[in-house]
Design a protein around this motif. Sequence first.
Motif, PDB file in Angstrom:
ATOM      1  N   GLU A 197       0.839  -1.183   0.000  1.00 39.59           N
ATOM      2  CA  GLU A 197       0.000   0.000   0.000  1.00 39.59           C
ATOM      3  C   GLU A 197       0.878   1.238   0.000  1.00 39.59           C
ATOM      4  O   GLU A 197       1.743   1.397   0.858  1.00 39.59           O
ATOM      5  CB  GLU A 197      -0.935   0.023   1.216  1.00 39.59           C
ATOM      6  CG  GLU A 197      -2.100  -0.925   1.117  1.00 39.59           C
ATOM      7  CD  GLU A 197      -3.141  -0.664   2.184  1.00 39.59           C
ATOM      8  OE1 GLU A 197      -2.890   0.218   3.031  1.00 39.59           O
ATOM      9  OE2 GLU A 197      -4.177  -1.346   2.183  1.00 39.59           O
ATOM     10  N   LEU A 198       0.655   2.080  -0.986  1.00 41.98           N
ATOM     11  CA  LEU A 198       1.355   3.353  -1.087  1.00 41.98           C
ATOM     12  C   LEU A 198       0.371   4.455  -0.745  1.00 41.98           C
ATOM     13  O   LEU A 198      -0.744   4.488  -1.267  1.00 41.98           O
ATOM     14  CB  LEU A 198       1.913   3.559  -2.495  1.00 41.98           C
ATOM     15  CG  LEU A 198       2.858   2.480  -3.015  1.00 41.98           C
ATOM     16  CD1 LEU A 198       3.254   2.776  -4.448  1.00 41.98           C
ATOM     17  CD2 LEU A 198       4.098   2.387  -2.130  1.00 41.98           C
ATOM     18  N   SER A 199       0.783   5.345   0.120  1.00 43.81           N
ATOM     19  CA  SER A 199      -0.123   6.382   0.599  1.00 43.81           C
ATOM     20  C   SER A 199       0.533   7.747   0.493  1.00 43.81           C
ATOM     21  O   SER A 199       1.720   7.904   0.808  1.00 43.81           O
ATOM     22  CB  SER A 199      -0.533   6.109   2.053  1.00 43.81           C
ATOM     23  OG  SER A 199      -1.365   7.134   2.541  1.00 43.81           O
ATOM     24  N   CYS A 200      -0.236   8.717   0.022  1.00 45.81           N
ATOM     25  CA  CYS A 200       0.185  10.114   0.016  1.00 45.81           C
ATOM     26  C   CYS A 200      -0.556  10.802   1.153  1.00 45.81           C
ATOM     27  O   CYS A 200      -1.783  10.912   1.124  1.00 45.81           O
ATOM     28  CB  CYS A 200      -0.129  10.772  -1.325  1.00 45.81           C
ATOM     29  SG  CYS A 200       0.306  12.521  -1.408  1.00 45.81           S
ATOM     30  N   MET A 201       0.154  11.240   2.147  1.00 45.66           N
ATOM     31  CA  MET A 201      -0.468  11.760   3.363  1.00 45.66           C
ATOM     32  C   MET A 201      -1.200  13.069   3.079  1.00 45.66           C
ATOM     33  O   MET A 201      -0.650  14.003   2.493  1.00 45.66           O
ATOM     34  CB  MET A 201       0.588  11.988   4.448  1.00 45.66           C
ATOM     35  CG  MET A 201      -0.001  12.434   5.788  1.00 45.66           C
ATOM     36  SD  MET A 201       1.239  12.950   6.985  1.00 45.66           S
ATOM     37  CE  MET A 201       1.873  14.430   6.211  1.00 45.66           C
ATOM     38  N   LEU A 202      -2.452  13.116   3.494  1.00 45.52           N
ATOM     39  CA  LEU A 202      -3.243  14.346   3.471  1.00 45.52           C
ATOM     40  C   LEU A 202      -3.340  14.861   4.898  1.00 45.52           C
ATOM     41  O   LEU A 202      -4.069  14.297   5.719  1.00 45.52           O
ATOM     42  CB  LEU A 202      -4.638  14.093   2.887  1.00 45.52           C
ATOM     43  CG  LEU A 202      -5.641  15.247   2.995  1.00 45.52           C
ATOM     44  CD1 LEU A 202      -5.114  16.509   2.325  1.00 45.52           C
ATOM     45  CD2 LEU A 202      -6.983  14.840   2.423  1.00 45.52           C
TER      46      LEU A 202
END
Length: 316
Positions: A197-202
């Motif tokens: 899982e790749l996540s771009c932090m908001l």
Amino acid sequence: MSGYRGKQRQQFGKGAGGRRGRENECVAVDENNPIIQRFREYATILDAKHDKYERIVKINRDITIESKRIIFLLHTIDPRKNNLQKVCEEAKERLEAIFRNHFIAIAKELKDQDPYQYARAYTNGMQEFIEAYTFYEYSCGRDISHWETIQRKLTFKAGPKEPGAATKQEGDATPQQEQIESVADCHLENAEKKVEELSCMLHPQDFVLGLGDLSGEIMRKCINSLGSGNSDSCFQHCRFMQELYKGFLSVTSIRSRDFSHKMVTLRQSLLKSENVCYNVTVRGGEAAKWGTTDDAAAGQFQYQPSKEDDDEGVFF
């Protein structure tokens, strides 16, 4: 005493102990020294971090530019042209393209990294994107998405590629090839279980600041609606901004300079929208003339509040 000390300083520079420059410059650095090797490693790590930061900044610029274009596209919605569905579909496709192309690139850069170290690299693009995304939802008549909903959209699953390039027709495979393919399928099934899982932090603060920028676009939409003769929608826009401003007033735990600036801008946009609704109520059909580019009329919408006008009991 002062003159004696001055002579001492001059003699110290001329003595044997004062020669610090040229002789030490010619000394070779021992690369086998463990301290030197450790600092070489630190330099490599810092260079890699700075390169990653600059790559994220570059993606951030692309997100900002595309988000501004989407906002400009949404402002072209005109009830007289009946182009709401067409513009919303195009805006949706361009927003999904930002998810697929730009945010997934940031997520790959943030893999196995502390996202807070790179949060400032894409905060401006994230706020602009939140403004564009929420403005799209507002223009299409949808509810504003929750922060967690957008965060889930910024989470991507990266797994092994599906085999498709080396497939053959069914009757051409030999028993030995079928056995090899069955073993390969077993390995692929085990590999599919290891989905990353790749996540771009908001950051929640970026989401709130993006909502603050939304007020300016709704204020423009309110004034444009008055100019196009759709005066009924002005009251809807104004009521939404009042609810948004009420929600911002209830936030007291964020200590941010940007948040204070957004509050001032939000209040100014709200006052302009309320002034539009006031002119519609008082002047009726003639209020559309006050939404033109006339200098005297435009001054009615450029009211700048002073600090004495604060009546909510909150000062920023």
